[in-house]
Design a protein around this motif. Sequence first.
Motif, PDB file in Angstrom:
ATOM      1  N   ASN A  64       0.839  -1.183   0.000  1.00  0.00           N
ATOM      2  CA  ASN A  64       0.000   0.000   0.000  1.00  0.00           C
ATOM      3  C   ASN A  64       0.883   1.244   0.000  1.00  0.00           C
ATOM      4  N   TRP A  65       0.515   2.271  -0.764  1.00  0.00           N
ATOM      5  CA  TRP A  65       1.353   3.473  -0.852  1.00  0.00           C
ATOM      6  C   TRP A  65       1.349   4.264   0.444  1.00  0.00           C
ATOM      7  N   GLN A  66       0.226   4.252   1.174  1.00  0.00           N
ATOM      8  CA  GLN A  66       0.162   4.989   2.429  1.00  0.00           C
ATOM      9  C   GLN A  66       1.034   4.314   3.487  1.00  0.00           C
ATOM     10  N   ALA A  67       0.985   3.014   3.557  1.00  0.00           N
ATOM     11  CA  ALA A  67       1.835   2.285   4.490  1.00  0.00           C
ATOM     12  C   ALA A  67       3.305   2.439   4.097  1.00  0.00           C
ATOM     13  N   GLY A  68       3.567   2.475   2.802  1.00  0.00           N
ATOM     14  CA  GLY A  68       4.932   2.690   2.341  1.00  0.00           C
ATOM     15  C   GLY A  68       5.458   4.062   2.732  1.00  0.00           C
ATOM     16  N   PHE A  69       4.577   5.073   2.658  1.00  0.00           N
ATOM     17  CA  PHE A  69       4.975   6.409   3.092  1.00  0.00           C
ATOM     18  C   PHE A  69       5.277   6.427   4.577  1.00  0.00           C
ATOM     19  N   HIS A  70       4.462   5.748   5.379  1.00  0.00           N
ATOM     20  CA  HIS A  70       4.714   5.697   6.822  1.00  0.00           C
ATOM     21  C   HIS A  70       6.057   5.052   7.119  1.00  0.00           C
ATOM     22  N   VAL A  71       6.346   3.958   6.448  1.00  0.00           N
ATOM     23  CA  VAL A  71       7.605   3.259   6.690  1.00  0.00           C
ATOM     24  C   VAL A  71       8.786   4.081   6.196  1.00  0.00           C
ATOM     25  N   LEU A  72       8.650   4.717   5.051  1.00  0.00           N
ATOM     26  CA  LEU A  72       9.731   5.545   4.530  1.00  0.00           C
ATOM     27  C   LEU A  72      10.012   6.731   5.443  1.00  0.00           C
ATOM     28  N   PHE A  73       8.952   7.361   5.960  1.00  0.00           N
ATOM     29  CA  PHE A  73       9.137   8.448   6.909  1.00  0.00           C
ATOM     30  C   PHE A  73       9.782   7.939   8.196  1.00  0.00           C
ATOM     31  N   SER A  74       9.408   6.746   8.639  1.00  0.00           N
ATOM     32  CA  SER A  74      10.005   6.164   9.840  1.00  0.00           C
ATOM     33  C   SER A  74      11.485   5.878   9.632  1.00  0.00           C
ATOM     34  N   ILE A  75      11.839   5.410   8.438  1.00  0.00           N
ATOM     35  CA  ILE A  75      13.247   5.139   8.140  1.00  0.00           C
ATOM     36  C   ILE A  75      14.056   6.429   8.186  1.00  0.00           C
ATOM     37  N   ILE A  76      13.547   7.471   7.573  1.00  0.00           N
ATOM     38  CA  ILE A  76      14.264   8.747   7.559  1.00  0.00           C
ATOM     39  C   ILE A  76      14.403   9.319   8.968  1.00  0.00           C
ATOM     40  N   LEU A  77      13.313   9.272   9.737  1.00  0.00           N
ATOM     41  CA  LEU A  77      13.335   9.815  11.095  1.00  0.00           C
ATOM     42  C   LEU A  77      14.283   9.032  11.996  1.00  0.00           C
ATOM     43  N   THR A  78      14.226   7.711  11.959  1.00  0.00           N
ATOM     44  CA  THR A  78      15.084   6.917  12.834  1.00  0.00           C
ATOM     45  C   THR A  78      16.545   6.968  12.392  1.00  0.00           C
ATOM     46  N   LEU A  79      16.794   7.108  11.095  1.00  0.00           N
ATOM     47  CA  LEU A  79      18.172   7.235  10.639  1.00  0.00           C
ATOM     48  C   LEU A  79      18.780   8.549  11.121  1.00  0.00           C
ATOM     49  N   PHE A  80      18.030   9.627  11.020  1.00  0.00           N
ATOM     50  CA  PHE A  80      18.511  10.916  11.524  1.00  0.00           C
ATOM     51  C   PHE A  80      18.706  10.878  13.035  1.00  0.00           C
ATOM     52  N   LEU A  81      17.717  10.328  13.744  1.00  0.00           N
ATOM     53  CA  LEU A  81      17.795  10.284  15.205  1.00  0.00           C
ATOM     54  C   LEU A  81      18.928   9.379  15.676  1.00  0.00           C
ATOM     55  N   SER A  82      19.134   8.262  15.010  1.00  0.00           N
ATOM     56  CA  SER A  82      20.222   7.375  15.420  1.00  0.00           C
ATOM     57  C   SER A  82      21.590   7.993  15.140  1.00  0.00           C
ATOM     58  N   SER A  83      21.710   8.775  14.078  1.00  0.00           N
ATOM     59  CA  SER A  83      22.991   9.440  13.827  1.00  0.00           C
ATOM     60  C   SER A  83      23.269  10.508  14.879  1.00  0.00           C
ATOM     61  N   VAL A  84      22.247  11.263  15.274  1.00  0.00           N
ATOM     62  CA  VAL A  84      22.420  12.273  16.327  1.00  0.00           C
ATOM     63  C   VAL A  84      22.748  11.597  17.657  1.00  0.00           C
ATOM     64  N   LEU A  85      22.059  10.521  17.967  1.00  0.00           N
ATOM     65  CA  LEU A  85      22.318   9.811  19.218  1.00  0.00           C
ATOM     66  C   LEU A  85      23.697   9.158  19.217  1.00  0.00           C
ATOM     67  N   ALA A  86      24.141   8.664  18.080  1.00  0.00           N
ATOM     68  CA  ALA A  86      25.476   8.065  18.009  1.00  0.00           C
ATOM     69  C   ALA A  86      26.554   9.116  18.257  1.00  0.00           C
ATOM     70  N   ILE A  87      26.364  10.299  17.722  1.00  0.00           N
ATOM     71  CA  ILE A  87      27.319  11.382  17.982  1.00  0.00           C
ATOM     72  C   ILE A  87      27.319  11.743  19.459  1.00  0.00           C
ATOM     73  N   ILE A  88      26.128  11.799  20.068  1.00  0.00           N
ATOM     74  CA  ILE A  88      26.046  12.128  21.492  1.00  0.00           C
ATOM     75  C   ILE A  88      26.689  11.047  22.359  1.00  0.00           C
ATOM     76  N   VAL A  89      26.403   9.793  22.046  1.00  0.00           N
ATOM     77  CA  VAL A  89      26.908   8.690  22.872  1.00  0.00           C
ATOM     78  C   VAL A  89      28.408   8.523  22.724  1.00  0.00           C
ATOM     79  N   PHE A  90      28.909   8.562  21.499  1.00  0.00           N
ATOM     80  CA  PHE A  90      30.318   8.273  21.284  1.00  0.00           C
ATOM     81  C   PHE A  90      31.240   9.477  21.473  1.00  0.00           C
TER      82      PHE A  90
END
Length: 96
Positions: A64-90
Amino acid sequence: MPEKLSHFVFILSFICLGLFLLMGFSPLYDIYLNKIGHRPFSLLLLLTVLVFLVSVFVLKKVQNWQAGFHVLFSIILTLFLSSVLAIIVFFGGLFR
């Protein structure tokens, strides 16, 4: 089934963002650090990476395109957040 997982991953990514904002900009960080003795950003980094991996696996099965948009947005958000958190942690301890 993948549509339900896409909504679940979408909600989990916003929970990770909310926990980051809550721990980063409130006195809960110091309370957590004093009571538990472990830094909460490392646990949040682990949770964010797990949500990222689950969202990548869910993206393969979404039709489904709507579910795909949700997952794609989740990927972008978690990738950005994990990079910021990795910089903070390390690298966060270097600036004390």
